[in-house]
Design a protein around this motif. Structure first.
Motif, PDB file in Angstrom:
ATOM      1  N   HIS A   1      18.374  47.374  43.211  1.00 48.17           N
ATOM      2  CA  HIS A   1      18.595  46.089  43.864  1.00 48.17           C
ATOM      3  C   HIS A   1      19.352  45.143  42.945  1.00 48.17           C
ATOM      4  O   HIS A   1      19.512  45.410  41.747  1.00 48.17           O
ATOM      5  CB  HIS A   1      17.269  45.463  44.289  1.00 48.17           C
ATOM      6  CG  HIS A   1      16.303  45.221  43.167  1.00 48.17           C
ATOM      7  ND1 HIS A   1      15.338  46.140  42.808  1.00 48.17           N
ATOM      8  CD2 HIS A   1      16.156  44.177  42.309  1.00 48.17           C
ATOM      9  CE1 HIS A   1      14.636  45.670  41.788  1.00 48.17           C
ATOM     10  NE2 HIS A   1      15.111  44.477  41.464  1.00 48.17           N
TER      11      HIS A   1
ATOM     12  N   TRP B   1      23.616  45.816  50.535  1.00 46.02           N
ATOM     13  CA  TRP B   1      23.629  46.916  49.566  1.00 46.02           C
ATOM     14  C   TRP B   1      24.764  47.901  49.825  1.00 46.02           C
ATOM     15  O   TRP B   1      25.262  48.545  48.897  1.00 46.02           O
ATOM     16  CB  TRP B   1      22.290  47.653  49.555  1.00 46.02           C
ATOM     17  CG  TRP B   1      22.163  48.553  48.361  1.00 46.02           C
ATOM     18  CD1 TRP B   1      22.202  49.913  48.315  1.00 46.02           C
ATOM     19  CD2 TRP B   1      22.032  48.123  47.000  1.00 46.02           C
ATOM     20  NE1 TRP B   1      22.093  50.351  47.032  1.00 46.02           N
ATOM     21  CE2 TRP B   1      21.977  49.275  46.193  1.00 46.02           C
ATOM     22  CE3 TRP B   1      21.933  46.871  46.383  1.00 46.02           C
ATOM     23  CZ2 TRP B   1      21.850  49.219  44.809  1.00 46.02           C
ATOM     24  CZ3 TRP B   1      21.801  46.813  45.011  1.00 46.02           C
ATOM     25  CH2 TRP B   1      21.765  47.978  44.233  1.00 46.02           C
TER      26      TRP B   1
ATOM     27  N   SER C   1      26.502  48.351  46.186  1.00 43.17           N
ATOM     28  CA  SER C   1      26.365  49.640  45.520  1.00 43.17           C
ATOM     29  C   SER C   1      27.711  50.314  45.254  1.00 43.17           C
ATOM     30  O   SER C   1      27.791  51.237  44.450  1.00 43.17           O
ATOM     31  CB  SER C   1      25.478  50.577  46.352  1.00 43.17           C
ATOM     32  OG  SER C   1      26.107  50.906  47.580  1.00 43.17           O
TER      33      SER C   1
END
Length: 282
Positions: free
Chosen positions: A197, A269, A273
């Protein structure tokens, strides 16, 4: 005529009473992760609330980027919702058949483009059916309306903003993915090169703001308890993220019920990412 309501949600009884109102428009925003193998549009065709149009968040999206269902340019949004018969002056009621995914997302999208007369059907299609209310399998006749967008930048955050916030800590970042995914211990439902995270993020899984039996939003006092338990300070600015910007909107909806307007990190995300050099905590 305005049918504005004080809560961001309405009950099935309220919708049934106002379904024939000339300025009410109903939107089916059902969406499923590809891994579930369900066809939301086919389920809409099989049965939906009378008069509802189908809103596809993967179609009404920014198709120029390699990220799922990102907020589209304002002119694309205006043209596509206008083609659905949704215009300025309408009270829009959004529902879905999958625990607020993606009715909360569509609620946020309309507000991000300046249309605040939008609410979500609490409990969605499941609650409507449980109360024995009618459904139909024919789409409403097409009717174009004019939608003039007024972009509300306050509700949207991008990668650069969230990256800068890692250092400044000015806004609280709330990640609503399940705890195991937040910690980087479970895989994402779509391919992501890294797990974990954003540093400094708090975790409040979206499932924690829903009644586990009726799949409605929890009462305000219970929501306050869940928010406090996650370490979230309602007096400070909040940005909400998730896997791809859908379930984040469920928690944003819950916060709005508590009188707090939160922004959404649209890329979430799925974007973070993939960005080289983006810091990650596991």
């Amino acid at each position: 005529m305005s049918l504005s309501v004080p809560d961001p949600l309405v009950t099935a009884a309220w919708l049934a009473d106002h379904l024939a109102a000339p300025d009410v428009r109903v939107v089916d925003a059902t969406w499923f992760l590809p891994t579930l193998g369900r066809d939301a549009r086919a389920e809409y065709r099989a049965g939906h609330i009378p008069g509802a149009v189908f809103f596809d968040i993967d179609e009404i999206a920014d198709r120029s980027v390699d990220l799922p269902h990102m907020l589209p340019p304002s002119e694309r949004f205006a043209a596509q919702v206008g083609a659905l018969g949704l215009g300025n002056g309408h009270q829009i009621v959004v529902y879905d058949g999958n625990d607020f995914a993606a009715s909360a997302r569509v609620w946020w999208m309309f507000r991000a483009f300046g249309h605040d007369d939008v609410v979500v059907l609490d409990g969605g299609l499941g609650q409507w059916r449980r109360e024995g209310r009618p459904v139909e399998d024919l789409p409403p006749p097409p009717r174009n309306r004019v939608f003039v967008p007024r972009v509300n930048r306050v509700l949207v955050r991008d990668f650069d903003h969230v990256l800068a916030n890692v250092a400044s800590g000015h806004e609280q970042l709330v990640d609503v993915r399940p705890a195991a995914r937040f910690r980087g211990e479970a895989p994402e439902p779509r391919p992501c090169p890294i797990a974990g995270h954003v540093p400094g993020a708090l975790n409040l899984p979206a499932s924690e703001v829903l009644d586990p039996v009726h799949r409605t939003l929890l009462p305000a006092e219970t929501l306050r308890e869940r928010v406090a338990a996650a370490g979230i300070d309602l007096a400070r600015p909040i940005v909400v993220s998730c896997g791809s910007g859908v379930t984040a909107c469920i928690v944003a909806l819950a916060l709005f019920r508590l009188g707090v307007t939160a922004a959404i990190y649209d890329g979430s995300w799925a974007e973070w990412s993939q960005r080289p050099g983006a810091p990650v905590t596991r």
